[in-house]
Design an enzyme around this catalytic site. Structure first.
Site, PDB file in Angstrom:
ATOM      1  N   GLY A 153       3.364 -22.890 -10.420  1.00 21.08           N
ATOM      2  CA  GLY A 153       4.754 -22.528 -10.704  1.00 21.08           C
ATOM      3  C   GLY A 153       5.343 -21.832  -9.494  1.00 21.08           C
TER       4      GLY A 153
ATOM      5  CG  ASP B  57       9.896 -48.027 -20.967  1.00 26.05           C
ATOM      6  OD1 ASP B  57       8.757 -48.442 -20.672  1.00 26.05           O
ATOM      7  OD2 ASP B  57      10.634 -47.440 -20.173  1.00 26.05           O
TER       8      ASP B  57
ATOM      9  CD  GLU C 199      -2.058 -30.210  -9.533  1.00 31.52           C
ATOM     10  OE1 GLU C 199      -3.207 -29.811  -9.282  1.00 31.52           O
ATOM     11  OE2 GLU C 199      -1.066 -29.459  -9.515  1.00 31.52           O
TER      12      GLU C 199
ATOM     13  CE  LYS D  41       8.753 -48.553 -16.898  1.00 32.51           C
ATOM     14  NZ  LYS D  41       9.750 -48.699 -17.924  1.00 32.51           N
TER      15      LYS D  41
ATOM     16  CB  CYS E 256      -1.083 -23.027  -7.722  1.00 31.31           C
ATOM     17  SG  CYS E 256      -0.054 -22.449  -6.375  1.00 31.31           S
ATOM     18  CE1 TYR E 257       3.587 -17.040 -11.743  1.00 29.30           C
ATOM     19  CE2 TYR E 257       2.665 -18.065 -13.715  1.00 29.30           C
ATOM     20  CZ  TYR E 257       3.408 -17.060 -13.116  1.00 29.30           C
ATOM     21  OH  TYR E 257       3.968 -16.084 -13.895  1.00 29.30           O
TER      22      TYR E 257
ATOM     23  CG  HIS F 182      -1.329 -27.753  -6.293  1.00 27.62           C
ATOM     24  ND1 HIS F 182      -0.690 -27.600  -7.497  1.00 27.62           N
ATOM     25  CD2 HIS F 182      -0.837 -26.788  -5.482  1.00 27.62           C
ATOM     26  CE1 HIS F 182       0.164 -26.595  -7.413  1.00 27.62           C
ATOM     27  NE2 HIS F 182       0.086 -26.091  -6.200  1.00 27.62           N
TER      28      HIS F 182
END
Ligand code: XMP
Length: 508
Positions: free
Chosen positions: A54, A226, A170, A364, A81-82, A168
Site C-alpha cells: 500500500g 464475458d 507477485e 479474462k 511491503c506495507y 513484491h
C-alpha cells in the site's frame, strides 16, 4: 474450497497476488483492509491471510484501517511491503522512514532459506517499491533476508506462522516470486489445489441460485465472451427464468446480430433481440467527449433493460463485468478511474434493478476457461474482446451511421487479414479507429481529401498492460492497401505503436 484472503491496503499489485495464487490452483479472494477478524474466522475455507502492499506509512493518520485481532486468529499470515511493515509495527517492532527508498530491482541476500524462503537459494533479484523500513523486529521474530538498504527484507515468526517480505513476490520481475507465494500457500497454509474451472463454474452456479432464488433475471448479452459466459452460467443456474437481452445498438461488429441469433437460439435460451439503432444514434448526436459517450450509452442500455425487465417481471440485471472492468472504472477503493466501462462506471446511480455480476472477480483468461467448461462454442471462447460501448469508442469525434460504417468495414479487414496468420493466437484485439481529421492523398490520379484510419493491434496477458503487436510490415501493408481500396472514405492508414501504459487499448 480452501481459500487465501488478501486484504487490500491499496497496493497497485494487490489483485496480482490473487491472480498468481489462482494460477497455481488455489482460490484467492481480495477483501477490504478493514475486514473483521470475526468474519474471517467464521469462514472455514480461509486457510491463510495475506496483507498487501500500500502507498501509506503505518504512522499516517489516514493509513487504511485494520482489525488487529486478525493477528491472533492462529491462521498463517504473510505481509507484503506495507503488510510487512504493518505486522512489525503492530506487534511491537519499529518502522522508520529509510534514508533512501528502494524502487525497482534489488539484490536480496537470503540468510535463512527455510519456511517462506525455502527453495530460493542464497540470493535473488527482487522488486522493491518502498521508503519505510522495519528497523526493529518484534519479540519472537527473526530476520531471514536483507538487502543493501533493509536489514529486515524478510522476517519469520515460526511459532505463530507470521511472515513478512518487504519486496513484491507477485510482480513478475521478482525472480522466483511465485515460489515464495507457493511456499506460503501450499507448504505453510496447506491449501489444497481446487481452483479448477470445473469447480469454479459449479461454485458460481450454486452462488447464482442462492442470490436469485425464485426471481426472474435478465442478462445483457453482447456476444462477447464475458456476457456469453454470464448468460450460460446463469442459464444453467435458473433455466427459463433468465431472459437474455441482446441490444442492437447499431454500433456492433459486422454481422453481429446474425451471429448472436445463430449461436444462442440453438442453446434454447430465452433470447430477446431489441433493435435500438435509431435510439442510440439519436442520443449520441453531436456528442464528442468519450466519458459522455460512455455514460449516455450506459444509460440507454439500462433504460432498455429496465423496460424488458418490467414487462417480464424480472428484478435482477446480470452483467458479464470482470475484474479488470472494475479496476479501470475506479470502483475499487484505491484504484484510479481510467474510463467508465459502460457496464460498471457507466451505470446510472439509481439503477432500478438488482445488479448481479457473477464474473466480477475473474480475469479474462479465467473467463475463457469457464466458457469452454460450459460448452460454449469455440467461436465465442476465442473471440476477440469488444468493448460494451461498441464502435462508439473507436470513432473519435461525432458518431454518425456513415462514420460507423467506415470503422466497421476497416475493422473487419484488419481482422480478416490477421485471422489466418500465425500471429492471431497472440493478439488480444485488432481493430480500426476513425479520426476526425482529413488529409490530402492521391487516388486514381486525382487529389483526395479524406479521413485517416488508425490500425491498432495489441497483445496482452491480463488487460492491465499491453504491447502493440510487432507484426510484419508485409501484413500491415496488405491491411493498408485493402482499407484504402475497399473503404471509399479513407485515403490514409497509420499503425499505432503505443503500449499500455501510457496509452489504453481503445482510443476512448
Ligand atoms: P482499455 O482501452 O481500457 O481496454 O485499455 C481494456 C479492454 O477493455 C475493453 N473495454 C471495455 N469492455 N465495456 C467493456 O465491456 C467497456 O466500456 C469497455 N471499454 C474498454 C477494451 O476493448 C479492451 O479489451
Amino acid at each position: 474450497m480452501d481459500k487465501i484472503v488478501i486484504l487490500d491496503f491499496g497496493g497497485q499489485y494487490c489483485h496480482l497476488i490473487a491472480r498468481r495464487i489462482r494460477d497455481f490452483g488455489v482460490c484467492a479472494e481480495v477483501m477490504p483492509s478493514n475486514t473483521s477478524a470475526k468474519l474471517l474466522l467464521a469462514d472455514k475455507s480461509v486457510k491463510g491471510i495475506i496483507l498487501s502492499g500500500g502507498a501509506r506509512s503505518v504512522y499516517e493518520k489516514d493509513a487504511p484501517k485494520f482489525d488487529r485481532e486478525i493477528l491472533n486468529l492462529h491462521l498463517p499470515i504473510l505481509g507484503i511491503c506495507y503488510g510487512h511493515q504493518l505486522i512489525a509495527h503492530l506487534m511491537g517492532g519499529k518502522v522508520v522512514s529509510g534514508k533512501s527508498g528502494e524502487y525497482g530491482l534489488t539484490k536480496l541476500n537470503i540468510k535463512n532459506g527455510e519456511e517462506i524462503l525455502v527453495r530460493l537459494g542464497k540470493s535473488k533479484n527482487v522488486w522493491m517499491n518502498h521508503r519505510d523500513i522495519v528497523a526493529k523486529l518484534p519479540k519472537s521474530f527473526v530476520s531471514v533476508a536483507s538487502t543493501e538498504h533493509s536489514k529486515t527484507a524478510a522476517f519469520v515468526n515460526k511459532k505463530q506462522k507470521i511472515f513478512g517480505v518487504q519486496f513484491h513476490p507477485e510482480v513478475s520481475h521478482t525472480e522466483n516470486g511465485d515460489q515464495i507465494l507457493k511456499n506460503f500457500v501450499i507448504d505453510i497454509c496447506k491449501c489444497k489445489k481446487s481452483w479448477t474451472s470445473t469447480l469454479v463454474a459449479q461454485d458460481l452456479i450454486r452462488e447464482t441460485q442462492k442470490v436469485i432464488g425464485n426471481e426472474k433475471a435478465i442478462v445483457g448479452l453482447s456476444g462477447g465472451v464475458d456476457s456469453s459466459v454470464a448468460t450460460a452460467l446463469v442459464g444453467k443456474a435458473i433455466g427459463k427464468k433468465l431472459i437474455a437481452v441482446y441490444v442492437d445498438t447499431g454500433l456492433m461488429r459486422d454481422g453481429e446480430t446474425k451471429f448472436i441469433e445463430r449461436t444462442f437460439r440453438k442453446k434454447k435460451l430465452n433470447l430477446k433481440i431489441v433493435r435500438a439503432e435509431k435510439q442510440f444514434f439519436r442520443v449520441l448526436k453531436g456528442v464528442i467527449s468519450p466519458e459522455q459517450k460512455r455514460k449516455i450509452i450506459g444509460k440507454l442500455f439500462t433504460d432498455i433493460f429496465y423496460k424488458v425487465a418490467k414487462k417480464e417481471r424480472a428484478i435482477f440485471l446480470i452483467q458479464g463485468t470482470i475484474y479488470s472492468d472494475r479496476i479501470e472504472s475506479g470502483l475499487t477503493k484505491h484504484s484510479s478511474k481510467i474510463k467508465s466501462h459502460h457496464n460498471v462506471g457507466g451505470l446510472p446511480k439509481n439503477l432500478k434493478m438488482k445488479l448481479y455480476e457473477p464474473l466480477k472477480d475473474l480475469y479474462k483468461d479465467e473467463v475463457r476457461k469457464i466458457a469452454s467448461e460450459l460448452g460454449l462454442p469455440k467461436e465465442i471462447t476465442v473471440r476477440q474482446v469488444f468493448p460494451g460501448p461498441g464502435l462508439a469508442v473507436r470513432i473519435i469525434g461525432e458518431i454518425t451511421p456513415e462514420r460507423v460504417k467506415i470503422v466497421r468495414q476497416a475493422g473487419k479487414i484488419v481482422e480478416e487479414e490477421l485471422r489466418e496468420t500465425e500471429f492471431w493466437k497472440n493478439i488480444w484485439m485488432s481493430f480500426a479507429i476513425l479520426l476526425p481529421i482529413k488529409s490530402v492523398g492521391i487516388q486514381g490520379d486525382e487529389r483526395s481529401y479524406k479521413c485517416p484510419v488508425v490500425v491498432r493491434i495489441v497483445e496482452s496477458r491480463d488487460v492491465m498492460t499491453a504491447n502493440f503487436s510487432k507484426i510484419p510490415f508485409s501484413i500491415l501493408e496488405k491491411i493498408s492497401t485493402r482499407i484504402t481500396n475497399e473503404v471509399r472514405e479513407v485515403n490514409r492508414v497509420v499503425y499505432d505503436i503505443t503500449n499500455k501504459p501510457p496509452a489504453t487499448m481503445e482510443w476512448e
